[in-house]
Design a protein around this motif. Structure first.
Motif: not given
Length: 596
Positions: A159-172
């Motif tokens: 798996a790869m971490d997908y940063p907020v830079l791309y996702s727009g929202k933190d996983r929490v």
């Protein structure tokens, strides 16, 4: 003997040993996904049919395959000589494999299937339909580990971490949003069976499926914990540390059923019977109340946030640049360099791969010339690869996966001088594409209600197409994403309202068997337009960027608003793409996008 006939014979022997009179196989994996790892491509291995959706029923004297309208012609061609027969629905009828079983099964027969590869809802329907026949279902029958000796291994990538830079929202933040929605319906747990839902929720991505950056896993959300069912060696150590801090617990993939079986008495679990395998759904004990609803993340991820929308705008420019370079090269070399459907597919992939953040195609490209373009989901193989001649119709349906979003676009272009019939068909399709794109609708309007906008011009001329008009599109995830859907068929998806932030395709078409097919597809972003005393109204922005072939347009068939839309669209295409093109490409695109 044909290889499919050999495999069918071996399967019938396994059925006989098991004591099964009938055997059912549906396309899918334990997550019931469309983009499935090679390990689960059972129908393709057994029958030779490579479409993305099918059901097979086998008995001692029948071997039958059903699929949807996208693949009718393809199924007929690929099953020839295989020992399997394609069942074409009666015009206007509703017969399917379940109806066939009801009409043909002998009383007290045994039907074998793998309960991990069929939804609980589909199995329940079968059980109810066949109840008068006293049919017994053997849901633990899986003969393929023995029969498929060179079967691809289960995926095992990291798996790869997908940063907020791309996702727009933190996983929490996302997890808390899901819990807030769970609280509204008094749910204690939410079962997630779709890897795409889990990828979105936990801001991770994988590489298990060929065209979608996802990892095969399950998840269970409670009010204070998230359990991710995935093998630990597939999660990078740094991500494991983050998960531990954020209350995300890792358990082995194969423990999913056991954990569901141990849920507390009288607790409430959200699980979709249509998206959860029968084996998983029925692992939940009767003392647990199941709330049968679509997953909360599936609804939340369909509404793109500001970061995702901004990134999508940049992605469409990259994709449009790749397409412009491709079509420029195609026109420049046509007639001087040998070309075929496969070589054009490779050329387009080359230009996309030059773009920043490109991760691969979002589906197998449809590059189809003349008669092949009448097959909605045709994919060239060496045996069918057609050379590109000097006259005809070329349809290219393709898309890319970028770290900044997912694309899906279809363009039909004329090679040489088109016929009057081709021009008329193309223009009628274009009218539908434009009419849907420029629609203004009240909030709460559903996909089934706006489908007619894309079909009316076709219907008025006695034409139609068999597939849906539009599907939701994921964000660096599945190119087909529920719930957004535009179609005349009444489904849970088409009954869902269109909402601001949703992205879906707009792709009316006409197919003339063995002659040509025409489809124009753009992606639309829904946004809030205005609020009046009559409520909130929504509009759509066409975000795909590529010229539309004016050689195929009969201007007299377009009204003034449609012409204005097309001219403005071409103006935007030119403005946004030319800063990234060479001078000769810019000059070429200027002509392609000049006013009609």
């Amino acid at each position: 003997m044909n290889i499919s006939k050999e495999r069918l014979s071996l399967l019938r022997e396994a059925m006989k040993t098991r004591g099964c009179n009938y055997f059912i196989i549906s396309t899918g994996d334990p997550h019931l996904e469309e983009n499935i790892p090679d390990h689960w491509q059972i129908i393709a291995w057994l029958t030779g049919f490579t479409g993305s959706a099918a059901t097979v029923v086998i008995s001692e004297d029948a071997a039958l395959l059903w699929t949807d309208s996208r693949y009718y012609i393809q199924a007929g061609l690929q099953l020839e000589g295989s020992g399997f027969s394609f069942i074409h629905p009666v015009q206007g009828g509703k017969n399917d494999f379940a109806e066939w079983l009801r009409e043909n099964c002998l009383k007290e027969s045994i039907i074998g299937l793998d309960g991990h590869l069929i939804s609980d809802r589909k199995l329940r329907r079968l059980e109810e339909l066949l109840a008068p026949l006293k049919i017994r279902f053997d849901t633990g029958f899986d003969p393929f580990p023995e029969l498929w000796t060179d079967r691809p291994a289960l995926p095992s990538g990291m798996a790869m971490d997908y940063p907020v830079l791309y996702s727009g929202k933190d996983r929490v933040v996302k997890i808390n949003e899901v819990r807030s929605e769970m609280k509204k319906i008094n749910a204690d747990y939410q079962l997630l069976t779709s890897p795409a839902d889990i990828m979105w929720l936990l801001n991770i991505r994988g590489n298990d499926a060929r065209y979608s950056p996802q990892m095969s896993c399950f998840a269970l959300i409670s009010r204070d914990q998230v359990i991710l069912f995935a093998d630990e060696e597939r999660i990078p150590f740094r991500l494991l540390i983050e998960f531990d801090k954020q209350g995300i617990v890792l358990l082995p993939y194969e423990d999913t059923e056991a954990v569901l079986a141990a849920l507390p008495m009288r607790s409430f679990l959200i699980a979709s019977g249509g998206k959860t395998s029968a084996s998983l759904f029925r692992a939940v004990p009767k003392r647990v109340r199941i709330i049968d609803l679509p997953s909360i993340p599936s609804r939340l991820k369909a509404i793109k946030n500001k970061t995702e929308i901004d990134n999508l705008g940049k992605t469409m420019i990259k994709d449009g640049v790749a397409l412009s370079k491709f079509f420029y090269r195609f026109e420049k070399e046509l007639g001087t360099v040998p070309m075929s459907e496969l070589s054009l597919e490779q050329m387009l992939e080359h230009f996309r791969a030059e773009q920043d953040d490109y991760a691969g195609p979002s589906f197998r490209s449809v590059v189809a010339f003349n008669g092949h373009s009448a097959l909605p989901h045709y994919s060239a193989v060496p045996e069918t690869d057609s050379g590109i001649g000097q006259k005809g119709i070329l349809l290219i349906d393709s898309g890319g996966q970028y770290l900044t979003g997912t694309t899906d676009i279809t363009r039909t272009v004329s090679v040489g001088n088109p016929t009057l019939g081709q021009i008329k068909d193309f223009t009628l399709v274009l009218k539908g594409c434009i009419d849907l794109a420029k629609a203004k609708i009240p909030a709460g309007t559903r996909g089934i209600q706006i489908d007619i906008l894309a079909r009316q011009a076709l219907w008025e001329n006695g034409l139609n197409f068999g597939h849906g008009t539009g599907h939701g599109v994921g964000y660096f995830l599945n190119v087909h994403e529920a719930p957004p859907s535009v179609s005349p068929s009444e489904t849970a998806e088409t009954r869902s309202p269109v909402e601001p932030g949703m992205v879906f395709s707009d792709e009316p078409a006409v197919y003339r068997e063995a002659e040509y097919g025409i489809r124009t597809e753009n992606l639309l972003l829904c946004y809030e337009d205005e609020e009046t005393s009559f409520g909130t109204f929504l509009k759509f922005e066409t975000i795909s960027l590529c010229f539309i072939d004016k050689k195929l347009i009969d201007k007299t068939l377009l009204d003034s608003r449609q012409i204005a839309w097309l001219d403005r669209y071409h103006e935007v295409v030119y403005e946004k793409l030319t800063p990234f093109l060479e001078k000769e490409e810019t000059d070429w695109l200027l002509e392609k996008t000049s006013p009609l």
